[in-house]
Design a protein around this motif. Structure first.
Motif, PDB file in Angstrom:
ATOM      1  N   ASP A  40       0.852  -1.188   0.000  1.00  0.00           N
ATOM      2  CA  ASP A  40       0.000   0.000   0.000  1.00  0.00           C
ATOM      3  C   ASP A  40       0.892   1.243   0.000  1.00  0.00           C
ATOM      4  OD1 ASP A  40      -1.762   2.050   0.417  1.00  0.00           O
ATOM      5  OD2 ASP A  40      -2.775   1.141   2.125  1.00  0.00           O
ATOM      6  N   ASP A  41       0.904   1.935  -1.124  1.00  0.00           N
ATOM      7  CA  ASP A  41       1.789   3.089  -1.310  1.00  0.00           C
ATOM      8  C   ASP A  41       1.137   4.367  -0.784  1.00  0.00           C
ATOM      9  OD1 ASP A  41       3.918   4.662  -2.126  1.00  0.00           O
ATOM     10  OD2 ASP A  41       3.284   4.728  -4.222  1.00  0.00           O
ATOM     11  N   GLY A  42       0.732   4.335   0.493  1.00  0.00           N
ATOM     12  CA  GLY A  42       0.181   5.536   1.114  1.00  0.00           C
ATOM     13  C   GLY A  42      -1.247   5.849   0.719  1.00  0.00           C
ATOM     14  N   SER A  43      -2.093   4.834   0.595  1.00  0.00           N
ATOM     15  CA  SER A  43      -3.491   5.067   0.204  1.00  0.00           C
ATOM     16  C   SER A  43      -4.222   5.909   1.247  1.00  0.00           C
ATOM     17  CB  SER A  43      -4.225   3.734   0.037  1.00  0.00           C
ATOM     18  OG  SER A  43      -3.699   2.995  -1.045  1.00  0.00           O
ATOM     19  N   SER A  44      -5.146   6.740   0.758  1.00  0.00           N
ATOM     20  CA  SER A  44      -5.958   7.568   1.654  1.00  0.00           C
ATOM     21  C   SER A  44      -7.372   7.009   1.806  1.00  0.00           C
ATOM     22  CB  SER A  44      -6.024   9.007   1.122  1.00  0.00           C
ATOM     23  OG  SER A  44      -6.540   9.028  -0.204  1.00  0.00           O
ATOM     24  N   ASP A  45      -7.715   5.931   1.076  1.00  0.00           N
ATOM     25  CA  ASP A  45      -9.015   5.291   1.244  1.00  0.00           C
ATOM     26  C   ASP A  45      -8.863   4.121   2.227  1.00  0.00           C
ATOM     27  OD1 ASP A  45      -7.698   3.366  -0.215  1.00  0.00           O
ATOM     28  OD2 ASP A  45      -9.012   3.469  -1.968  1.00  0.00           O
ATOM     29  N   ILE A  51      -6.905  -4.993   3.193  1.00  0.00           N
ATOM     30  CA  ILE A  51      -5.743  -5.895   3.191  1.00  0.00           C
ATOM     31  C   ILE A  51      -5.591  -6.566   4.550  1.00  0.00           C
ATOM     32  CG2 ILE A  51      -3.221  -5.980   2.984  1.00  0.00           C
ATOM     33  CD1 ILE A  51      -3.506  -3.590   0.996  1.00  0.00           C
ATOM     34  N   GLU A  52      -5.824  -5.819   5.616  1.00  0.00           N
ATOM     35  CA  GLU A  52      -5.778  -6.417   6.957  1.00  0.00           C
ATOM     36  C   GLU A  52      -6.808  -7.535   7.091  1.00  0.00           C
ATOM     37  OE1 GLU A  52      -4.229  -3.141  10.147  1.00  0.00           O
ATOM     38  OE2 GLU A  52      -6.251  -2.816   9.325  1.00  0.00           O
ATOM     39  N   GLN A  53      -7.964  -7.334   6.541  1.00  0.00           N
ATOM     40  CA  GLN A  53      -9.008  -8.360   6.595  1.00  0.00           C
ATOM     41  C   GLN A  53      -8.573  -9.612   5.832  1.00  0.00           C
ATOM     42  OE1 GLN A  53     -12.847  -7.031   5.204  1.00  0.00           O
ATOM     43  NE2 GLN A  53     -13.595  -9.124   4.926  1.00  0.00           N
ATOM     44  N   PHE A  54      -7.975  -9.421   4.649  1.00  0.00           N
ATOM     45  CA  PHE A  54      -7.480 -10.567   3.876  1.00  0.00           C
ATOM     46  C   PHE A  54      -6.448 -11.359   4.676  1.00  0.00           C
ATOM     47  CE2 PHE A  54      -8.144  -8.051  -0.329  1.00  0.00           C
ATOM     48  CZ  PHE A  54      -9.512  -8.282  -0.262  1.00  0.00           C
ATOM     49  N   SER A  55      -5.548 -10.631   5.338  1.00  0.00           N
ATOM     50  CA  SER A  55      -4.445 -11.286   6.057  1.00  0.00           C
ATOM     51  C   SER A  55      -4.958 -12.087   7.259  1.00  0.00           C
ATOM     52  CB  SER A  55      -3.423 -10.245   6.526  1.00  0.00           C
ATOM     53  OG  SER A  55      -3.951  -9.432   7.555  1.00  0.00           O
ATOM     54  N   ILE A  64       2.382  -4.644   3.222  1.00  0.00           N
ATOM     55  CA  ILE A  64       3.348  -3.600   3.575  1.00  0.00           C
ATOM     56  C   ILE A  64       2.645  -2.261   3.354  1.00  0.00           C
ATOM     57  CG2 ILE A  64       5.554  -2.502   3.010  1.00  0.00           C
ATOM     58  CD1 ILE A  64       6.474  -5.232   1.893  1.00  0.00           C
ATOM     59  N   ARG A  65       2.708  -1.413   4.356  1.00  0.00           N
ATOM     60  CA  ARG A  65       2.068  -0.107   4.227  1.00  0.00           C
ATOM     61  C   ARG A  65       3.096   0.999   4.381  1.00  0.00           C
ATOM     62  NH1 ARG A  65      -2.799   2.557   7.937  1.00  0.00           N
ATOM     63  NH2 ARG A  65      -3.490   4.083   6.370  1.00  0.00           N
ATOM     64  N   ILE A 312       8.392   2.417   5.931  1.00  0.00           N
ATOM     65  CA  ILE A 312       7.311   1.457   6.109  1.00  0.00           C
ATOM     66  C   ILE A 312       6.625   1.708   7.441  1.00  0.00           C
ATOM     67  CG2 ILE A 312       6.749  -0.991   6.398  1.00  0.00           C
ATOM     68  CD1 ILE A 312       9.059  -1.620   4.498  1.00  0.00           C
ATOM     69  N   GLY A 313       5.294   1.878   7.389  1.00  0.00           N
ATOM     70  CA  GLY A 313       4.544   2.124   8.609  1.00  0.00           C
ATOM     71  C   GLY A 313       4.109   0.840   9.301  1.00  0.00           C
ATOM     72  N   LYS A 314       3.601  -0.150   8.504  1.00  0.00           N
ATOM     73  CA  LYS A 314       3.102  -1.394   9.075  1.00  0.00           C
ATOM     74  C   LYS A 314       3.422  -2.568   8.155  1.00  0.00           C
ATOM     75  CE  LYS A 314      -0.843   0.688  11.540  1.00  0.00           C
ATOM     76  NZ  LYS A 314      -2.321   0.687  11.689  1.00  0.00           N
ATOM     77  N   GLU A 315       3.485  -3.755   8.746  1.00  0.00           N
ATOM     78  CA  GLU A 315       3.651  -4.984   7.977  1.00  0.00           C
ATOM     79  C   GLU A 315       2.680  -6.034   8.513  1.00  0.00           C
ATOM     80  OE1 GLU A 315       7.682  -6.288   7.979  1.00  0.00           O
ATOM     81  OE2 GLU A 315       8.402  -4.633   6.722  1.00  0.00           O
ATOM     82  N   LEU A 316       2.262  -6.928   7.631  1.00  0.00           N
ATOM     83  CA  LEU A 316       1.337  -8.002   8.002  1.00  0.00           C
ATOM     84  C   LEU A 316       1.900  -9.362   7.603  1.00  0.00           C
ATOM     85  CD1 LEU A 316      -2.044  -6.437   6.764  1.00  0.00           C
ATOM     86  CD2 LEU A 316      -1.276  -6.611   9.137  1.00  0.00           C
ATOM     87  N   ASN A 317       1.902 -10.324   8.547  1.00  0.00           N
ATOM     88  CA  ASN A 317       2.233 -11.738   8.297  1.00  0.00           C
ATOM     89  C   ASN A 317       3.673 -11.982   7.860  1.00  0.00           C
ATOM     90  OD1 ASN A 317      -0.288 -12.579   9.054  1.00  0.00           O
ATOM     91  ND2 ASN A 317      -1.088 -12.798   6.985  1.00  0.00           N
ATOM     92  N   PHE A 318       4.587 -11.032   8.086  1.00  0.00           N
ATOM     93  CA  PHE A 318       5.999 -11.273   7.767  1.00  0.00           C
ATOM     94  C   PHE A 318       6.710 -11.777   9.030  1.00  0.00           C
ATOM     95  CE2 PHE A 318       5.090  -8.247   4.308  1.00  0.00           C
ATOM     96  CZ  PHE A 318       5.546  -9.010   3.251  1.00  0.00           C
TER      97      PHE A 318
END
Length: 318
Positions: A40-45, A51-55, A64-65, A312-318
């Motif tokens: 996620d390249d800095g999305s505002s929506d 993506i968190e829900q998918f993970s 990666i956010r 990088i602000g946040k990571e999921l499942n790494f």
């Protein structure tokens, strides 16, 4: 692990669920072991919330956010660093790239032993004036300049061997030229596959006409870097030395003629009234500056530090 599916995105919340479901279906039908990496390249929506829900539902989904929008090249660089699959597939999140192409791309890497396979959107649904014609001119220039014979450098749907993505440095807006970077890094077997291009279903494109202007400027940059990036003195030093010696010999000639005229009591105007004197002086100064530019470039290359180009602000499942 067979596959890493790498998806850089910016404000694509509307298309993510459909894309994710489609990719998972293709993975299950072909019995692949896989990971899906959303960057996620800095999305505002609410793209990151999705993506968190998918993970949470699927441990194969990773995220990666970025803390803000840093650009597609930086998103790909971050994803490449994390990817673990034998083959890495990159695709856009706007549903214009079809996941149904993944098995064929995978086979071209594994069975046909390509280092990299780039998609070619031969039939496009974009505006002819706004995108198709500029794209054709851009791709023609890229082929002539780089020597890489691809018809569609801009296509986001590509497949790579793992070793390729670990050995290319993607920065700035160089994502268009990853095949050229791969070739320069020692991976010459680059293939191309005609892929289906789908009309954008949600939202609007994030790229305007400026991407073609930036693309041509980046093309000049990569041409220079591929030839003189490691030894800038070979260009600036050579041109600077040539200009300096041309100016020096011209000034020497003017000075010699002045001395000859004085020795033979001939009329000869002041050196400073001769326009060639200033041409010689300017040439010597420019030559010296170019030489110093090459010298400074060599010093910078040997002392530069590899500062992170994104946060990088946040990571999921790494």
């Amino acid at each position: 692990m067979n596959l890493s599916i790498l998806i850089p995105l910016l404000n694509e919340a509307e298309s993510l669920q459909e894309l994710y479901t489609w990719i998972v279906k293709v993975m299950q039908v072909n019995n692949y072991s896989y990971e899906i990496i959303f960057v996620d390249d800095g999305s505002s929506d609410n793209s990151w919330a999705i993506i968190e829900q998918f993970s949470q539902e699927n441990p194969n989904v990773k995220g990666i956010r970025f803390m803000k929008n840093f650009g597609k090249s930086q998103a790909l660089h971050a994803g490449f660093a994390k990817a673990q699959g034998d083959v890495i597939i990159t695709m856009d999140a706007d549903l214009q790239d079809s996941p149904e192409e993944i098995p064929d791309l995978y086979d071209m890497i594994i069975k046909q032993k390509y280092d990299l396979v780039s998609g070619w959107k031969k039939k496009r649904y974009d505006s002819v004036v706004a995108k198709n014609i500029p794209s054709k001119l851009f791709n023609w220039a890229a082929r002539k300049t780089s020597g890489v014979q691809l018809n569609d450098f801009n296509c986001g749907l590509k497949a790579y061997k793992n070793v390729v993505v670990k050995n290319v440095e993607v920065s700035g807006e160089m994502h268009r030229y990853i095949p050229v970077l791969a070739k320069n890094a020692g991976f010459p077997k680059i293939g191309e596959k005609v892929v289906q291009h789908q009309a954008r279903k949600y939202g609007e494109t994030k790229f305007g006409m400026e991407r073609f202007i930036n693309g041509f400027l980046d093309l000049i940059t990569i041409w220079f870097l591929s030839r003189f990036g490691k030894r800038p003195m070979h260009l600036f030093g050579a041109v600077g030395s040539l200009m300096f010696f041309i100016g020096f010999f011209l000034a020497f000639y003017i000075g010699a003629m002045k001395l000859y005229s004085l020795y033979n009591d001939m009329h000869y105007s002041l050196v400073t009234r001769n326009p060639w004197f200033f041409i010689a002086l300017t040439t010597m100064i420019l030559g010296t500056q170019l030489f110093l530019a090459g010298f400074l470039g060599e010093i910078i290359l040997r002392t530069k530090n590899n500062e992170a180009r994104y946060k990088i602000g946040k990571e999921l499942n790494f």
